[in-house]
Write an enzyme that holds these catalytic residues in place. Structure first.
Site, mmCIF file in Angstrom:
data_model
loop_
_atom_site.group_PDB
_atom_site.id
_atom_site.type_symbol
_atom_site.label_atom_id
_atom_site.label_comp_id
_atom_site.label_asym_id
_atom_site.label_seq_id
_atom_site.Cartn_x
_atom_site.Cartn_y
_atom_site.Cartn_z
ATOM 1 N N ASP A 276 -4.782 6.886 10.083
ATOM 2 C CA ASP A 276 -4.153 5.734 10.395
ATOM 3 C C ASP A 276 -2.651 5.284 11.123
ATOM 4 O O ASP A 276 -1.883 4.318 11.424
ATOM 5 C CB ASP A 276 -4.064 4.187 9.885
ATOM 6 C CG ASP A 276 -3.248 4.755 8.285
ATOM 7 O OD1 ASP A 276 -1.933 5.663 8.460
ATOM 8 O OD2 ASP A 276 -3.186 4.189 7.092
ATOM 9 N N ASN B 99 4.166 -5.132 5.911
ATOM 10 C CA ASN B 99 2.952 -5.882 6.563
ATOM 11 C C ASN B 99 3.617 -7.334 6.938
ATOM 12 O O ASN B 99 2.494 -8.053 8.147
ATOM 13 C CB ASN B 99 1.957 -6.361 5.147
ATOM 14 C CG ASN B 99 1.665 -5.017 4.595
ATOM 15 O OD1 ASN B 99 0.945 -3.908 5.938
ATOM 16 N ND2 ASN B 99 1.146 -4.828 3.148
ATOM 17 N N GLY C 57 -2.087 -4.609 1.312
ATOM 18 C CA GLY C 57 -2.262 -6.075 1.940
ATOM 19 C C GLY C 57 -1.011 -6.524 1.610
ATOM 20 O O GLY C 57 -1.200 -7.402 2.386
ATOM 21 N N SER D 113 1.001 -0.935 0.165
ATOM 22 C CA SER D 113 0.057 -0.070 -0.097
ATOM 23 C C SER D 113 1.040 1.073 0.218
ATOM 24 O O SER D 113 0.474 2.298 -0.004
ATOM 25 C CB SER D 113 -1.140 -0.022 1.172
ATOM 26 O OG SER D 113 0.104 0.062 2.495
ATOM 27 N N HIS E 278 0.731 5.380 6.889
ATOM 28 C CA HIS E 278 0.096 5.361 4.946
ATOM 29 C C HIS E 278 0.243 7.384 5.085
ATOM 30 O O HIS E 278 -0.494 7.923 5.215
ATOM 31 C CB HIS E 278 -0.778 5.215 4.893
ATOM 32 C CG HIS E 278 -1.420 3.922 4.602
ATOM 33 N ND1 HIS E 278 -1.291 3.083 5.627
ATOM 34 C CD2 HIS E 278 0.036 2.919 3.862
ATOM 35 C CE1 HIS E 278 -2.120 1.434 5.382
ATOM 36 N NE2 HIS E 278 -1.170 1.423 4.344
#
Length: 232
Positions: free
Chosen positions: A208, A125, A97, A60, A211
């Site tokens: 979040d 991730n 993801g 991402s 990002h």
């Protein structure tokens, strides 16, 4: 849009060839404007074939999660290349993801096209999910090997990553060493930390906290450019 128009011209050119081959007489009867248009299209096709490809293969962070596609750092890299009149086409192969295992599984499809510079941005991730470090390391090595097997001339840049200490200090420390270790072992160019100057700064990250915002992506672009520029 620039790339889309080029490929539109390509299909038009194919149509002109198929029509032009029907008889030599028809070719001779082409008007000066038609011949000029054909020459311009041929030049455009030549330009496409002469361009090199930079493929960003990541998650991402590469995809530009939460932002307009044009705000992602690969798109910003394309803008800079264009402004410098460097004939490179950037392909954003970021998938939100994505883990190293997922990247390994979809790699063969991505490598169907010729790639001159391959920027590998995977692993974050894995770390956030606590995936065994040996698995992450092995998956990244498999990706590197596959890229080189496909084309030994492809230049590879590895994006270093760090994670919060949620999984414990030992895991976090060893995770960070995966990237410089692999870069040294495989003689790769290394971006020490992709999110340097961005990670941990609320003003440069989405709510979040993971990002980058559009402004954060500009800093990421610079982190990438410092390494990428030397390979162009």
């Amino acid at each position: 849009m620039r790339i889309f128009l080029k490929f539109s011209y390509f299909f038009v050119f194919l149509g002109m060839i198929s029509c032009g081959n029907s008889t030599s007489k028809k070719t001779e009867e082409q008007s000066p404007n038609e011949l000029k248009a054909k020459t311009e299209i041929e030049n455009e096709i030549s330009e496409i074939s002469s361009e090199k490809t930079i493929l960003f293969f990541g998650n991402s962070l590469t995809a530009g999660y939460g932002l307009d596609t044009k705000e992602s750092f690969p798109s910003l890299i394309q803008d800079r290349l264009d402004s410098l009149e460097l004939k490179y086409t950037v392909i954003n192969a970021g998938l939100s993801g994505e883990t190293t295992a997922g990247g390994k599984n979809r790699l063969s499809w991505v490598l169907k096209q010729k790639v001159d510079i391959f920027v590998l941005e995977l692993g974050a991730n894995d770390g956030l999910r606590g995936i065994p470090l040996d698995e992450t390391r092995n998956n990244l090595q498999t990706i590197i090997d596959a890229v080189r097997e496909k084309n030994s001339e492809t230049k590879i840049i590895l994006a270093g990553m760090q994670i919060p200490p949620n999984m414990g200090q030992e895991y976090t420390k060893e995770f960070r060493t995966i990237f410089p270790d692999l870069a040294k072992k495989n003689n790769l160019q290394l971006i020490p930390f992709l999110l340097d100057g961005v990670a941990g700064n609320p003003d440069l990250n989405l709510p979040d906290g993971i990002h980058p915002t559009a402004e954060g992506q500009k800093i990421v672009r610079e982190n990438v450019w410092v390494i990428l520029e030397g390979l162009l």
